[in-house]
Design a protein around this motif. Sequence first.
Motif, short mmCIF file in Angstrom:
data_model
loop_
_atom_site.label_atom_id
_atom_site.label_comp_id
_atom_site.label_asym_id
_atom_site.label_seq_id
_atom_site.Cartn_x
_atom_site.Cartn_y
_atom_site.Cartn_z
N GLN A 22 -12.71 6.06 0.32
CA GLN A 22 -11.70 6.22 -0.73
C GLN A 22 -10.40 6.79 -0.15
O GLN A 22 -9.31 6.36 -0.52
CB GLN A 22 -12.23 7.12 -1.84
N SER A 23 -10.54 7.77 0.73
CA SER A 23 -9.35 8.36 1.35
C SER A 23 -8.60 7.33 2.18
O SER A 23 -7.37 7.27 2.18
CB SER A 23 -9.76 9.55 2.24
N LYS B 89 -6.72 4.94 -0.14
CA LYS B 89 -5.58 5.57 -0.80
C LYS B 89 -4.45 5.89 0.17
O LYS B 89 -3.28 5.60 -0.09
CB LYS B 89 -6.05 6.85 -1.51
N SER C 169 -3.71 1.87 -5.34
CA SER C 169 -3.60 2.74 -6.52
C SER C 169 -4.95 3.38 -6.84
O SER C 169 -6.01 2.94 -6.37
CB SER C 169 -3.13 1.92 -7.73
N LYS C 170 -4.90 4.39 -7.68
CA LYS C 170 -6.12 5.10 -8.10
C LYS C 170 -7.10 4.15 -8.77
O LYS C 170 -8.31 4.21 -8.53
CB LYS C 170 -5.73 6.23 -9.05
N ASN C 171 -6.59 3.26 -9.62
CA ASN C 171 -7.45 2.31 -10.33
C ASN C 171 -8.13 1.33 -9.38
O ASN C 171 -9.32 1.03 -9.53
CB ASN C 171 -6.64 1.53 -11.37
N ALA D 193 -10.86 3.07 -7.46
CA ALA D 193 -12.02 3.27 -8.34
C ALA D 193 -12.84 1.98 -8.45
O ALA D 193 -14.08 2.02 -8.45
CB ALA D 193 -11.57 3.74 -9.71
#
Length: 300
Positions: free
Chosen positions: A11-12, A15, A21-23, A26
């Motif tokens: 995830q890092s 990002k 993006s955050k979405n 996810a």
Amino acid sequence: MNWNSYIKSYQSYLKIERGLSKNTVANYSFDIERLCLFLAEHKMEISPLKIGEETIQQFIYAISSQVNARSQARIISGLKSFFSYLIFEDYRVDNPMELIEAPKTGRKLPDTLAVEEIDALIAAIDLSSNEGERNRAMLETLYGCGLRVSELVSLKISDLFFDEGFIKITGKGNKERFVPIANSTKRYILIYKDNVRGSVPVKKEFSDTLFLNRRGGQLSRAMVFTIISNLASKIGLTKKISPHTFRHSFATHLLENGADLRSIQLMLGHESITTTEVYLHLDRKFLTEVLENCHPRKNM
């Protein structure tokens, strides 16, 4: 490290290094977590460094009865990306997804609304409340500028360049683009911003956010979906619509009225024009008219 540790590390990477993006991060993570759930349900204690093609094939087979081909393809793509990351970081030397093929999905044509249906939805908004003025401004902006719902709810007052006739949009991967805005859309935004928004007790961290909920915070995407669904029910619209339907309608109506694909691509923020080309399949009659009107041998 266990699965959670590798997922957090991934995830890092998505990002920070890929700028997603955050979405989007996810969504990528959800596919891996689904695999983890399958392993737990079948009491398979296998680390992400040791899992092989056969186990993943079992997982793909198990979900094939639960999701459609398009969702399967997305899950397979997400897992390939995760294991490619593990190879990139020297955690693995092979990708267990290498020989796993995604199902053929074809190209799904987006749903659209007729101009009359959009007019009816907006006309059904109760303008006697502050939320009504906000909702009208939001739907006019969705349709008038072709925004994604995530772009709409994160739109800032400082992104409004009305004197120049544009708004600044931060899209997927934090990529910025300037989208032209019509005078009618500007008018509805200003009515809300100048006459209604000030009556809401704005939370400090959302002081620059344009569209606010009743508590002075940023609207959720789910709330925008609910607003549109309720309006559809109110006018008896049987089509299954969402905020994205307004974006599709924006592009389709521009194309039908003579806009070129490149211009539509820039306004939508599509990285590849191939994504925009899906709209060419929507109106065969329109394409026939283009040929008849524009080809040099049209009168021969």
